[in-house]
Scaffold this motif. Structure first.
Motif, PDB file in Angstrom:
ATOM      1  N   LEU A   1      26.253  17.570  63.516  1.00 18.30           N
ATOM      2  CA  LEU A   1      25.272  17.531  64.374  1.00 18.30           C
ATOM      3  C   LEU A   1      25.337  16.296  64.819  1.00 18.30           C
ATOM      4  O   LEU A   1      25.250  15.492  66.029  1.00 18.30           O
ATOM      5  CB  LEU A   1      24.101  17.885  63.683  1.00 18.30           C
TER       6      LEU A   1
ATOM      7  N   ALA B   1      20.423  23.451  66.767  1.00 22.05           N
ATOM      8  CA  ALA B   1      21.192  22.365  67.033  1.00 22.05           C
ATOM      9  C   ALA B   1      22.376  22.365  65.875  1.00 22.05           C
ATOM     10  O   ALA B   1      23.569  22.227  65.859  1.00 22.05           O
ATOM     11  CB  ALA B   1      20.631  21.103  67.645  1.00 22.05           C
TER      12      ALA B   1
ATOM     13  N   PHE C   1      23.861  17.221  75.594  1.00 16.80           N
ATOM     14  CA  PHE C   1      24.127  17.951  74.609  1.00 16.80           C
ATOM     15  C   PHE C   1      24.488  19.474  75.066  1.00 16.80           C
ATOM     16  O   PHE C   1      25.595  19.731  74.312  1.00 16.80           O
ATOM     17  CB  PHE C   1      22.871  18.044  73.721  1.00 16.80           C
TER      18      PHE C   1
ATOM     19  N   SER D   1      19.213  15.899  76.507  1.00 19.36           N
ATOM     20  CA  SER D   1      19.474  17.389  76.416  1.00 19.36           C
ATOM     21  C   SER D   1      20.600  17.906  77.205  1.00 19.36           C
ATOM     22  O   SER D   1      21.254  18.951  76.695  1.00 19.36           O
ATOM     23  CB  SER D   1      18.157  18.048  76.546  1.00 19.36           C
TER      24      SER D   1
END
Length: 79
Positions: free
Chosen positions: A66, A55, A11, A8
């Motif tokens: 993605l 996302a 990202f 996370s």
């Protein structure tokens, strides 16, 4: 002992990296991804985790797939 995932945060760093590369403000990216304008800042600081749908909208707003962002985040997680 349970290992904490760094996926996370990796990202979130990528979202910021590509947003800045495109010269987008947080507000412009938020509008393009149909999220609240404060959400991008929270995401980039690691205070929010996007759903898959969000996302994907963020990736598209940045002109990315993605799957490519997740793959890049996974590589960063290992390093």
């Amino acid at each position: 002992m349970r290992r904490t995932s760094r996926l996370s945060p990796a990202f979130a760093k990528l979202i910021r990296k590509y947003r800045l590369r495109k010269g987008l403000s947080q507000e412009v990216l938020a509008e393009a991804a149909s999220v609240h304008h404060t959400y991008i800042g929270l995401l980039e600081r690691g205070l929010r985790k996007p759903t898959l749908e969000v996302a994907d909208r963020l990736a598209k707003a940045l002109g990315k797939k993605l799957s490519a962002l997740v793959e890049e985040a996974e590589r960063a997680e290992i390093e």
